[in-house]
Design a protein around this motif. Structure first.
Motif, short mmCIF file in Angstrom:
data_model
loop_
_atom_site.label_atom_id
_atom_site.label_comp_id
_atom_site.label_asym_id
_atom_site.label_seq_id
_atom_site.Cartn_x
_atom_site.Cartn_y
_atom_site.Cartn_z
N HIS A 139 0.86 -1.19 0.00
CA HIS A 139 0.00 0.00 0.00
C HIS A 139 0.89 1.23 0.00
CE1 HIS A 139 -2.85 2.74 2.50
NE2 HIS A 139 -2.91 3.01 1.22
N HIS A 192 1.07 5.04 0.22
CA HIS A 192 0.14 6.04 0.73
C HIS A 192 0.87 7.32 1.12
CE1 HIS A 192 1.01 6.01 5.14
NE2 HIS A 192 1.60 4.88 4.79
N SER A 246 -6.01 8.11 0.99
CA SER A 246 -5.10 7.11 1.56
C SER A 246 -5.59 6.67 2.93
CB SER A 246 -3.69 7.68 1.69
OG SER A 246 -3.08 7.84 0.43
N ARG A 292 3.09 -1.20 4.12
CA ARG A 292 2.77 0.19 3.79
C ARG A 292 4.04 0.95 3.51
NH1 ARG A 292 -1.60 0.69 8.16
NH2 ARG A 292 -3.41 0.12 6.94
N TYR A 332 -1.75 8.66 -5.26
CA TYR A 332 -2.05 7.94 -4.02
C TYR A 332 -3.55 7.90 -3.80
CZ TYR A 332 2.79 9.17 -3.51
OH TYR A 332 4.12 9.33 -3.73
N PRO A 333 -4.04 6.88 -3.15
CA PRO A 333 -3.35 5.66 -2.74
C PRO A 333 -3.22 4.70 -3.91
CG PRO A 333 -5.63 5.54 -2.08
CD PRO A 333 -5.44 6.89 -2.71
#
Length: 138
Positions: free
Chosen positions: A23, A25, A32, A54, A72-73
């Motif tokens: 992920h 972010h 996000s 992350r 993003y995300p």
């Protein structure tokens, strides 16, 4: 869900027999933060088959540039080191995200980390004849 940086990114995505989700972010991005909530909800459902990492765009600028992430995300789904799918933005609903997880986790063996041996409990039951210091039984 673990925090990823440049040093551990490659080994994380190359993990065998597991769905690895990255992920990307930005803490300042409301979308996000919305996706974080969805991922936290769904991560437990696939905890035996997947791991989530992350990458904070503000802290990992070189990694973000190298991976060419500009919006993003963004979620990337990896399995055995191969990029399976990339999702930009927030899915319409948690069910859409759950469907994506299910599609890519299909066939991944369910495994849970070995539990550590139970240590000596920190709280012990009191002994039957215990009395506070300075107190005597009559």
């Amino acid at each position: 869900i673990r925090k990823l940086g440049e040093p551990g990114f490659a080994s994380f995505t190359q993990t065998k027999d597991r769905l690895m989700v990255v992920h990307f972010h930005a803490t300042w991005c409301p979308h996000s933060n919305q996706l974080v909530t969805m991922l936290d909800q769904i991560a437990g459902e696939y905890s035996g088959q997947s791991s989530i990492g992350r990458v904070d765009s503000d802290q990992e600028v070189r990694l973000i540039d190298r991976e060419k992430v500009h919006a993003y995300p963004r979620l990337r789904f990896y399995r055995d080191g191969k990029l399976l799918e990339e999702v930009e933005g927030v899915p319409a609903s948690p069910d859409d995200l759950r469907e994506t997880f299910g599609k890519h986790a299909k066939g991944v063996p369910v495994s849970y980390p070995q539990e550590k041996a139970a240590a000596e409990p920190t709280i012990q039951p009191m002994k039957k004849d215990w009395l506070p210091p300075g107190i005597e039984r009559r």
